[in-house]
Design a protein around this motif. Structure first.
Motif, PDB file in Angstrom:
ATOM      1  N   PRO A 121       0.835  -1.204   0.000  1.00 13.31           N
ATOM      2  CA  PRO A 121       0.000   0.000   0.000  1.00 13.31           C
ATOM      3  C   PRO A 121       0.872   1.257   0.000  1.00 13.31           C
ATOM      4  CG  PRO A 121      -0.891  -1.606   1.508  1.00 13.31           C
ATOM      5  CD  PRO A 121       0.442  -2.143   1.043  1.00 13.31           C
ATOM      6  N   GLY A 122       0.518   2.213  -0.851  1.00 14.79           N
ATOM      7  CA  GLY A 122       1.289   3.443  -0.997  1.00 14.79           C
ATOM      8  C   GLY A 122       2.250   3.398  -2.169  1.00 14.79           C
ATOM      9  N   SER A 123       2.588   2.194  -2.646  1.00 13.31           N
ATOM     10  CA  SER A 123       3.494   2.091  -3.791  1.00 13.31           C
ATOM     11  C   SER A 123       2.715   2.279  -5.090  1.00 13.31           C
ATOM     12  CB  SER A 123       4.236   0.753  -3.779  1.00 13.31           C
ATOM     13  OG  SER A 123       3.325  -0.311  -3.943  1.00 13.31           O
ATOM     14  N   LYS A 124       3.414   2.396  -6.184  1.00 14.55           N
ATOM     15  CA  LYS A 124       2.798   2.637  -7.495  1.00 14.55           C
ATOM     16  C   LYS A 124       3.007   1.427  -8.389  1.00 14.55           C
ATOM     17  CE  LYS A 124       2.591   7.246  -6.700  1.00 14.55           C
ATOM     18  NZ  LYS A 124       1.515   7.861  -6.091  1.00 14.55           N
ATOM     19  N   ILE A 125       1.995   1.146  -9.208  1.00 14.97           N
ATOM     20  CA  ILE A 125       2.134   0.162 -10.271  1.00 14.97           C
ATOM     21  C   ILE A 125       1.616   0.811 -11.546  1.00 14.97           C
ATOM     22  CG2 ILE A 125       1.949  -1.852  -8.751  1.00 14.97           C
ATOM     23  CD1 ILE A 125      -0.957  -2.195  -9.734  1.00 14.97           C
ATOM     24  N   LYS A 126       2.019   0.266 -12.687  1.00 14.59           N
ATOM     25  CA  LYS A 126       1.554   0.801 -13.968  1.00 14.59           C
ATOM     26  C   LYS A 126       0.674  -0.231 -14.647  1.00 14.59           C
ATOM     27  CE  LYS A 126       5.043   4.210 -14.836  1.00 14.59           C
ATOM     28  NZ  LYS A 126       5.875   4.833 -15.856  1.00 14.59           N
ATOM     29  N   VAL A 127      -0.488   0.241 -15.098  1.00 10.65           N
ATOM     30  CA  VAL A 127      -1.471  -0.625 -15.733  1.00 10.65           C
ATOM     31  C   VAL A 127      -1.927  -0.015 -17.052  1.00 10.65           C
ATOM     32  CG1 VAL A 127      -2.268  -1.501 -13.501  1.00 10.65           C
ATOM     33  CG2 VAL A 127      -3.461   0.414 -14.571  1.00 10.65           C
ATOM     34  N   ALA A 128      -2.459  -0.871 -17.914  1.00  3.91           N
ATOM     35  CA  ALA A 128      -3.023  -0.410 -19.178  1.00  3.91           C
ATOM     36  C   ALA A 128      -4.332  -1.148 -19.420  1.00  3.91           C
ATOM     37  CB  ALA A 128      -2.049  -0.664 -20.319  1.00  3.91           C
ATOM     38  N   PRO A 129      -5.323  -0.463 -19.977  1.00  2.00           N
ATOM     39  CA  PRO A 129      -6.594  -1.114 -20.287  1.00  2.00           C
ATOM     40  C   PRO A 129      -6.516  -1.843 -21.623  1.00  2.00           C
ATOM     41  CG  PRO A 129      -6.709   1.192 -20.860  1.00  2.00           C
ATOM     42  CD  PRO A 129      -5.354   0.966 -20.242  1.00  2.00           C
ATOM     43  N   ASP A 130      -7.330  -2.869 -21.772  1.00  2.00           N
ATOM     44  CA  ASP A 130      -7.528  -3.502 -23.071  1.00  2.00           C
ATOM     45  C   ASP A 130      -8.448  -2.562 -23.846  1.00  2.00           C
ATOM     46  OD1 ASP A 130      -8.477  -4.929 -25.254  1.00  2.00           O
ATOM     47  OD2 ASP A 130      -8.727  -6.797 -24.135  1.00  2.00           O
ATOM     48  N   LEU A 131      -7.926  -1.889 -24.857  1.00  2.00           N
ATOM     49  CA  LEU A 131      -8.681  -0.852 -25.567  1.00  2.00           C
ATOM     50  C   LEU A 131      -9.921  -1.380 -26.287  1.00  2.00           C
ATOM     51  CD1 LEU A 131      -5.826   1.384 -26.991  1.00  2.00           C
ATOM     52  CD2 LEU A 131      -7.168   1.679 -24.906  1.00  2.00           C
ATOM     53  N   SER A 132      -9.953  -2.672 -26.571  1.00  2.00           N
ATOM     54  CA  SER A 132     -11.109  -3.225 -27.278  1.00  2.00           C
ATOM     55  C   SER A 132     -12.343  -3.341 -26.382  1.00  2.00           C
ATOM     56  CB  SER A 132     -10.767  -4.593 -27.875  1.00  2.00           C
ATOM     57  OG  SER A 132     -10.574  -5.553 -26.850  1.00  2.00           O
ATOM     58  N   VAL A 133     -12.150  -3.175 -25.072  1.00  2.00           N
ATOM     59  CA  VAL A 133     -13.284  -3.313 -24.153  1.00  2.00           C
ATOM     60  C   VAL A 133     -13.456  -2.101 -23.238  1.00  2.00           C
ATOM     61  CG1 VAL A 133     -13.473  -5.823 -24.193  1.00  2.00           C
ATOM     62  CG2 VAL A 133     -11.832  -4.746 -22.652  1.00  2.00           C
ATOM     63  N   VAL A 134     -12.998  -0.941 -23.686  1.00  2.00           N
ATOM     64  CA  VAL A 134     -13.245   0.301 -22.955  1.00  2.00           C
ATOM     65  C   VAL A 134     -14.678   0.738 -23.263  1.00  2.00           C
ATOM     66  CG1 VAL A 134     -12.671   2.766 -22.858  1.00  2.00           C
ATOM     67  CG2 VAL A 134     -10.844   1.057 -22.865  1.00  2.00           C
ATOM     68  N   HIS A 135     -15.400   1.140 -22.234  1.00  2.00           N
ATOM     69  CA  HIS A 135     -16.786   1.593 -22.376  1.00  2.00           C
ATOM     70  C   HIS A 135     -16.820   3.089 -22.084  1.00  2.00           C
ATOM     71  CE1 HIS A 135     -18.108  -2.651 -22.198  1.00  2.00           C
ATOM     72  NE2 HIS A 135     -17.108  -2.766 -21.348  1.00  2.00           N
ATOM     73  N   LEU A 136     -17.514   3.839 -22.913  1.00  2.00           N
ATOM     74  CA  LEU A 136     -17.635   5.284 -22.714  1.00  2.00           C
ATOM     75  C   LEU A 136     -19.108   5.646 -22.550  1.00  2.00           C
ATOM     76  CD1 LEU A 136     -15.068   6.324 -25.447  1.00  2.00           C
ATOM     77  CD2 LEU A 136     -14.716   6.406 -22.970  1.00  2.00           C
ATOM     78  N   PHE A 137     -19.368   6.513 -21.584  1.00  2.00           N
ATOM     79  CA  PHE A 137     -20.731   6.912 -21.261  1.00  2.00           C
ATOM     80  C   PHE A 137     -20.816   8.438 -21.210  1.00  2.00           C
ATOM     81  CE2 PHE A 137     -19.712   2.891 -19.215  1.00  2.00           C
ATOM     82  CZ  PHE A 137     -20.755   2.072 -19.623  1.00  2.00           C
ATOM     83  N   ASP A 138     -22.015   8.979 -21.473  1.00  3.01           N
ATOM     84  CA  ASP A 138     -22.195  10.425 -21.369  1.00  3.01           C
ATOM     85  C   ASP A 138     -22.484  10.807 -19.913  1.00  3.01           C
ATOM     86  OD1 ASP A 138     -24.921   9.914 -20.872  1.00  3.01           O
ATOM     87  OD2 ASP A 138     -25.567  10.527 -22.873  1.00  3.01           O
ATOM     88  N   LYS A 139     -22.701  12.094 -19.658  1.00  2.85           N
ATOM     89  CA  LYS A 139     -22.896  12.565 -18.282  1.00  2.85           C
ATOM     90  C   LYS A 139     -24.167  11.999 -17.640  1.00  2.85           C
ATOM     91  CE  LYS A 139     -24.956  17.007 -19.637  1.00  2.85           C
ATOM     92  NZ  LYS A 139     -26.323  16.635 -19.409  1.00  2.85           N
ATOM     93  N   ASP A 140     -25.114  11.526 -18.466  1.00  3.09           N
ATOM     94  CA  ASP A 140     -26.347  10.914 -17.952  1.00  3.09           C
ATOM     95  C   ASP A 140     -26.199   9.409 -17.750  1.00  3.09           C
ATOM     96  OD1 ASP A 140     -27.722  13.373 -17.949  1.00  3.09           O
ATOM     97  OD2 ASP A 140     -28.126  13.154 -20.108  1.00  3.09           O
ATOM     98  N   GLY A 141     -25.024   8.879 -18.065  1.00  7.03           N
ATOM     99  CA  GLY A 141     -24.786   7.450 -17.877  1.00  7.03           C
ATOM    100  C   GLY A 141     -25.131   6.566 -19.048  1.00  7.03           C
ATOM    101  N   LYS A 142     -25.478   7.154 -20.198  1.00  2.81           N
ATOM    102  CA  LYS A 142     -25.829   6.364 -21.384  1.00  2.81           C
ATOM    103  C   LYS A 142     -24.569   6.046 -22.199  1.00  2.81           C
ATOM    104  CE  LYS A 142     -30.515   7.940 -21.784  1.00  2.81           C
ATOM    105  NZ  LYS A 142     -31.083   9.254 -21.734  1.00  2.81           N
ATOM    106  N   ARG A 143     -24.505   4.834 -22.708  1.00  2.00           N
ATOM    107  CA  ARG A 143     -23.362   4.400 -23.508  1.00  2.00           C
ATOM    108  C   ARG A 143     -23.255   5.245 -24.786  1.00  2.00           C
ATOM    109  NH1 ARG A 143     -20.671  -0.250 -23.543  1.00  2.00           N
ATOM    110  NH2 ARG A 143     -19.408  -0.633 -25.380  1.00  2.00           N
ATOM    111  N   VAL A 144     -22.032   5.670 -25.124  1.00  5.69           N
ATOM    112  CA  VAL A 144     -21.833   6.484 -26.327  1.00  5.69           C
ATOM    113  C   VAL A 144     -20.836   5.862 -27.308  1.00  5.69           C
ATOM    114  CG1 VAL A 144     -22.505   8.668 -25.243  1.00  5.69           C
ATOM    115  CG2 VAL A 144     -20.102   7.957 -25.181  1.00  5.69           C
ATOM    116  N   ASN A 145     -20.275   4.689 -26.997  1.00  7.77           N
ATOM    117  CA  ASN A 145     -19.389   4.033 -27.975  1.00  7.77           C
ATOM    118  C   ASN A 145     -19.818   2.610 -28.236  1.00  7.77           C
ATOM    119  OD1 ASN A 145     -18.501   2.931 -25.468  1.00  7.77           O
ATOM    120  ND2 ASN A 145     -16.454   2.622 -26.259  1.00  7.77           N
TER     121      ASN A 145
END
Length: 191
Positions: A167-191
């Motif tokens: 705890p307190g240390s840093k690690i580096k991570v990356a997302p799988d770009l094929s499964v990133v989900h994007l939503f608008d400010k109302d919570g609706k999916r936009v991608n």
């Protein structure tokens, strides 16, 4: 009709009974309605899931349809354990920038994107990735759950690798770009 039939059982018996009910359903080939708040039960037992909120259907489909293509943040947060990470920010510089100014990788980000969603199991360790601060480390044997902080926002990751960070240390991570989900400010999916 089953209404929360496993809710009072211990964990081991729940798993056993889940299998028995599913086998019975497959053998009898009859329509069954199974009411549960346990999304693991829903995912493992259903042919079709109906996610409801306040008596209104939010989304209906196969378990993997709801997992892979949630229509909104409510469904995205309900399906999956632990639930999807939601990171607030906005579309910027051809990608997505968090409210803390951290650039997250994404492709085809619509201008109205306000929430970046990524499931914990869709993050992987990457020396060139995004730096997160480890808050809690939860090893389970087959995987390690990391509860961390990305700027001021919480982020969870599930990794098959053994992680020895403290705890307190840093690690580096990356997302799988094929499964990133994007939503608008109302919570609706936009991608």
């Amino acid at each position: 009709l089953f209404d929360e039939p496993l809710s009072n059982l211990d964990a081991k018996l729940r798993v056993q009974m889940r299998s028995e009910i599913k086998e019975l359903h497959q053998r009898l080939k009859t329509t069954t309605i199974y009411v549960t708040h346990d999304q693991v039960e829903a995912m493992t037992m259903a042919d079709k899931i109906v996610v409801m909120r306040d008596g209104i259907i939010e989304q209906m489909g196969t378990p993997l349809d709801l997992y892979d293509r949630p229509l909104n943040t409510f469904v995205a947060g309900f399906i999956g354990s632990p639930s999807m990470n939601f990171i607030n920010g906005a579309a910027a510089d051809g990608g997505f920038k968090t409210t803390d100014g951290i650039q997250l990788p994404a492709v085809n980000v619509p201008a109205n994107a306000a929430v970046y969603g990524i499931r914990p199991e869709h993050l992987h360790l990457d020396p060139n990735g995004i730096e997160i601060e480890v808050v809690v480390l939860e090893p389970t044997g087959s995987e390690t759950q990391v509860i961390g902080r990305l700027g001021t926002q919480s982020i969870n990751g599930i990794f098959r690798e053994r992680i020895t960070a403290q705890p307190g240390s840093k690690i580096k991570v990356a997302p799988d770009l094929s499964v990133v989900h994007l939503f608008d400010k109302d919570g609706k999916r936009v991608n």
